[in-house]
Motif scaffolding. Structure first.
Motif, PDB file in Angstrom:
ATOM      1  N   GLU A   1       0.823  -1.213   0.000  1.00 47.85           N
ATOM      2  CA  GLU A   1       0.000   0.000   0.000  1.00 47.85           C
ATOM      3  C   GLU A   1       0.857   1.263   0.000  1.00 47.85           C
ATOM      4  O   GLU A   1       0.515   2.276  -0.633  1.00 47.85           O
ATOM      5  CB  GLU A   1      -0.923  -0.015   1.233  1.00 47.85           C
ATOM      6  CG  GLU A   1      -1.893   1.127   1.309  1.00 47.85           C
ATOM      7  CD  GLU A   1      -2.865   1.152   0.131  1.00 47.85           C
ATOM      8  OE1 GLU A   1      -3.765   0.306   0.086  1.00 47.85           O
ATOM      9  OE2 GLU A   1      -2.710   2.016  -0.756  1.00 47.85           O
TER      10      GLU A   1
ATOM     11  N   LYS B   1      -5.702  -0.530  -1.976  1.00 47.99           N
ATOM     12  CA  LYS B   1      -6.920  -1.189  -1.490  1.00 47.99           C
ATOM     13  C   LYS B   1      -8.147  -0.672  -2.236  1.00 47.99           C
ATOM     14  O   LYS B   1      -9.079  -1.422  -2.507  1.00 47.99           O
ATOM     15  CB  LYS B   1      -7.117  -0.914   0.001  1.00 47.99           C
ATOM     16  CG  LYS B   1      -6.261  -1.753   0.908  1.00 47.99           C
ATOM     17  CD  LYS B   1      -6.655  -1.441   2.359  1.00 47.99           C
ATOM     18  CE  LYS B   1      -5.569  -1.801   3.326  1.00 47.99           C
ATOM     19  NZ  LYS B   1      -5.247  -3.217   3.342  1.00 47.99           N
ATOM     20  N   THR B   2      -8.166   0.609  -2.538  1.00 44.47           N
ATOM     21  CA  THR B   2      -9.327   1.178  -3.231  1.00 44.47           C
ATOM     22  C   THR B   2      -9.507   0.498  -4.584  1.00 44.47           C
ATOM     23  O   THR B   2     -10.616   0.097  -4.946  1.00 44.47           O
ATOM     24  CB  THR B   2      -9.140   2.698  -3.412  1.00 44.47           C
ATOM     25  OG1 THR B   2      -9.051   3.276  -2.123  1.00 44.47           O
ATOM     26  CG2 THR B   2     -10.284   3.324  -4.174  1.00 44.47           C
TER      27      THR B   2
ATOM     28  N   ARG C   1      -8.095  -2.404  -5.628  1.00 46.86           N
ATOM     29  CA  ARG C   1      -8.162  -3.875  -5.580  1.00 46.86           C
ATOM     30  C   ARG C   1      -9.444  -4.369  -4.913  1.00 46.86           C
ATOM     31  O   ARG C   1     -10.081  -5.297  -5.398  1.00 46.86           O
ATOM     32  CB  ARG C   1      -6.935  -4.400  -4.843  1.00 46.86           C
ATOM     33  CG  ARG C   1      -6.692  -5.893  -5.029  1.00 46.86           C
ATOM     34  CD  ARG C   1      -5.414  -6.338  -4.344  1.00 46.86           C
ATOM     35  NE  ARG C   1      -5.381  -5.872  -2.973  1.00 46.86           N
ATOM     36  CZ  ARG C   1      -4.264  -5.698  -2.258  1.00 46.86           C
ATOM     37  NH1 ARG C   1      -3.085  -5.934  -2.809  1.00 46.86           N
ATOM     38  NH2 ARG C   1      -4.311  -5.287  -1.014  1.00 46.86           N
ATOM     39  N   GLU C   2      -9.833  -3.713  -3.811  1.00 42.86           N
ATOM     40  CA  GLU C   2     -11.009  -4.196  -3.085  1.00 42.86           C
ATOM     41  C   GLU C   2     -12.218  -3.275  -3.260  1.00 42.86           C
ATOM     42  O   GLU C   2     -13.302  -3.721  -3.602  1.00 42.86           O
ATOM     43  CB  GLU C   2     -10.708  -4.347  -1.588  1.00 42.86           C
ATOM     44  CG  GLU C   2      -9.963  -5.624  -1.245  1.00 42.86           C
ATOM     45  CD  GLU C   2      -8.487  -5.412  -0.949  1.00 42.86           C
ATOM     46  OE1 GLU C   2      -8.165  -4.420  -0.283  1.00 42.86           O
ATOM     47  OE2 GLU C   2      -7.657  -6.232  -1.395  1.00 42.86           O
ATOM     48  N   GLY C   3     -11.982  -1.981  -3.031  1.00 41.52           N
ATOM     49  CA  GLY C   3     -13.116  -1.044  -3.008  1.00 41.52           C
ATOM     50  C   GLY C   3     -13.836  -0.932  -4.336  1.00 41.52           C
ATOM     51  O   GLY C   3     -15.042  -0.680  -4.379  1.00 41.52           O
TER      52      GLY C   3
ATOM     53  N   ALA D   1     -13.864  -3.355  -6.763  1.00 41.54           N
ATOM     54  CA  ALA D   1     -13.885  -4.676  -7.404  1.00 41.54           C
ATOM     55  C   ALA D   1     -15.100  -4.836  -8.331  1.00 41.54           C
ATOM     56  O   ALA D   1     -15.052  -5.613  -9.283  1.00 41.54           O
ATOM     57  CB  ALA D   1     -13.876  -5.768  -6.344  1.00 41.54           C
TER      58      ALA D   1
ATOM     59  N   ASP E   1      -3.294  -5.986   8.137  1.00 42.19           N
ATOM     60  CA  ASP E   1      -3.921  -7.019   7.298  1.00 42.19           C
ATOM     61  C   ASP E   1      -3.266  -8.378   7.524  1.00 42.19           C
ATOM     62  O   ASP E   1      -3.946  -9.407   7.638  1.00 42.19           O
ATOM     63  CB  ASP E   1      -3.798  -6.655   5.809  1.00 42.19           C
ATOM     64  CG  ASP E   1      -4.928  -5.745   5.344  1.00 42.19           C
ATOM     65  OD1 ASP E   1      -5.835  -5.462   6.153  1.00 42.19           O
ATOM     66  OD2 ASP E   1      -4.884  -5.321   4.174  1.00 42.19           O
TER      67      ASP E   1
ATOM     68  N   ILE F   1      -5.185 -11.699   6.396  1.00 39.76           N
ATOM     69  CA  ILE F   1      -5.661 -11.370   5.046  1.00 39.76           C
ATOM     70  C   ILE F   1      -4.527 -11.579   4.047  1.00 39.76           C
ATOM     71  O   ILE F   1      -3.408 -11.110   4.257  1.00 39.76           O
ATOM     72  CB  ILE F   1      -6.165  -9.907   4.988  1.00 39.76           C
ATOM     73  CG1 ILE F   1      -7.415  -9.771   5.851  1.00 39.76           C
ATOM     74  CG2 ILE F   1      -6.408  -9.463   3.551  1.00 39.76           C
ATOM     75  CD1 ILE F   1      -7.914  -8.344   6.012  1.00 39.76           C
TER      76      ILE F   1
ATOM     77  N   SER G   1      -4.427 -11.057   0.038  1.00 38.11           N
ATOM     78  CA  SER G   1      -5.055 -10.769  -1.264  1.00 38.11           C
ATOM     79  C   SER G   1      -4.056 -11.111  -2.354  1.00 38.11           C
ATOM     80  O   SER G   1      -2.844 -11.071  -2.128  1.00 38.11           O
ATOM     81  CB  SER G   1      -5.372  -9.277  -1.382  1.00 38.11           C
ATOM     82  OG  SER G   1      -6.139  -8.849  -0.291  1.00 38.11           O
TER      83      SER G   1
ATOM     84  N   GLY H   1      -4.449  -8.110  -7.505  1.00 38.00           N
ATOM     85  CA  GLY H   1      -5.898  -8.225  -7.614  1.00 38.00           C
ATOM     86  C   GLY H   1      -6.392  -9.481  -8.298  1.00 38.00           C
ATOM     87  O   GLY H   1      -7.568  -9.814  -8.184  1.00 38.00           O
TER      88      GLY H   1
END
Ligand code: HSE
Length: 437
Positions: A131, A142-143, A145-147, A149, A318, A323, A325, A329
């Protein structure tokens, strides 16, 4: 509570020291959030005797970061050494190969070896988290890859280098020289050890290569990036931009097009009314265009110890939570090797500043060279010529600023080459691309 997470940190510069302070300051909150206590069990740095203003407590000292990475004293290796080869690469590979998760802020390493490291992490079933490698404290990894998606992203762009934005902002606001602003950025600790990484656009390119992969599900391809730095930007350009309603920012831009991914880093004219134009100083900003969320801009501190430590500690948390990931991604085998789109095919508006011999026919010639290639001019501005001679010329070259409507890079380059060949242009033309919202 389950067992402590034993962290090993290699690199105790500004960021490393800030990570230790932040882990200490937030120890109770982090334990509550992750369900484990987080302990700095071992450290490594070049100079053991240096005063860092942090309490290393009972942490075991390693002179060699690779030995730290291999040590059984730690469960997680944090790499803050920097550099795309040497000890940083060797230590990260060692940690992953020995089955330890890795947290790193090293954008140069990821830009060059990100795919190989992600494959190694995947095969060892451990986390590779980064990050802090892009935009300091902004949680952009994170935005993306996860936020986001659930989105299809069409473009990601931003101000990814605090040093360059600081320099351009101060030059513009205070009419200071490039050199004075760079010296101040170095004094404040924003610049890389070698500031050509900042001002030459390479630091931005490293970060952009990571964002591109996350945004488009593609293999990291830093070699594909067209890179220009800010060293050619003059106070004249900043003033002309202002008069025309723009600001100049060093942007990293990645865009999906019908014939490939365009990745570019260059000084860019952005409308003064745009969100990105408001971002001044060392602050970074990233804008994402996506189908569901439409446009999203994240703004925050892009450099500095505490801000970068915030991102490192988020990754450590994380790992403490268990976690893991996929680093970029997607499983590495699913990351597409996308065709590269050549810069010559770029389409957009252009700012062109020409130093022109002040003779009859000069402006007509330049306009003709543009018109021959269907380049349409939005505005032409000639800057104060010197005292006129009897033939109507001033003797010294004059500055002519052109703004074009959307056209292609190839056409602009061809037109300028032809105009230079015609003998009216005194110096290498300045070309700055315009980015629309
Ligand atoms: N030199 C970098 C910058 C530091 O100025 O943004 C953070 O990567």
């Amino acid at each position: 509570m389950s067992t402590s997470l034993r962290v090993g940190i290699a690199g105790l510069g500004t960021v490393g020291a800030s990570v230790i302070r932040l882990l200490d300051r937030q120890a109770a909150a982090l334990a509550a959030r992750t369900g484990r206590s987080i302990k700095v069990a071992a450290v490594s740095a070049r100079d053991r005797s240096r005063e860092r203003g942090v309490d290393l407590g009972s942490a075991v000292w390693f002179d060699d970061p690779v030995a730290l990475a291999a040590s059984d004293e730690i469960d997680l290796f944090v790499e803050l050494v920097g550099g795309d080869e040497g000890p940083a690469r060797a230590a990260v590979e060692t940690a992953l190969a020995s089955g330890k998760p890795v947290v790193t802020a090293n954008k140069a390493l990821l830009a060059k070896h990100g795919m190989a490291l992600a494959r190694l992490a995947e095969s060892q079933r451990v986390a590779l988290a980064f990050e802090a490698s892009v935009a300091g404290g902004i949680p952009i990894v994170k935005t993306l890859r996860e936020g986001l998606a659930g989105n299809e992203i069409s473009r990601v762009y931003g101000i990814l280098n605090g040093t360059c934005n600081y320099i351009l902002s101060r030059m513009e606001r205070e009419s200071l020289s490039f050199e004075a602003c760079l010296a101040e950025a170095q004094r404040l600790g924003y610049a890389e050890a070698d500031p050509t990484f900042d001002i030459g656009g390479f630091d931005t390119a490293h970060k952009l290569s990571i964002l591109t992969s996350l945004a488009f599900g593609t293999a990291v391809d830093a070699e594909a990036i067209h890179i220009e730095g800010i060293n050619t930007i003059t106070l004249d350009d900043l003033r002309s931009a202002d008069e025309l309603g723009y600001r100049i920012k060093l942007l990293g831009v990645a865009q999906r097009t019908a014939d490939g991914i365009e990745q570019r880093v260059h000084p860019t004219m952005v409308p003064k009314s745009s969100a990105i134009a408001q971002v001044m100083g060392v602050t970074n900003a990233v804008t994402i265009d996506a189908d569901a969320v439409k446009e999203l801009t994240l703004v925050g501190p892009g450099a500095g110890g505490e801000a970068t430590a915030s991102a490192v500690v988020a990754d450590i948390a994380d790992v403490a939570r268990g976690i893991r990931s996929a680093p970029f991604g997607l499983p590495t085998a699913a990351l597409e090797v996308a065709p590269r789109r050549a810069m010559q095919r770029h389409e957009g508006g252009y700012y062109i500043r020409l130093s022109v011999h002040d003779r009859p026919g000069a402006a007509a010639n330049i306009a003709m060279r543009m018109a021959e290639r269907q380049i349409s001019l939005e505005s032409i501005m000639q800057k104060s010529p010197g005292r006129a001679r009897s033939d109507g010329s001033s003797g010294a070259p004059v500055q002519v600023v052109l703004l074009t409507y959307a056209t292609s890079e190839a056409k602009v380059r061809e037109a300028l080459e032809a105009a230079v060949g015609d003998g009216y242009i005194a110096e290498k033309p300045q070309v700055i691309r315009i980015e629309r919202e």
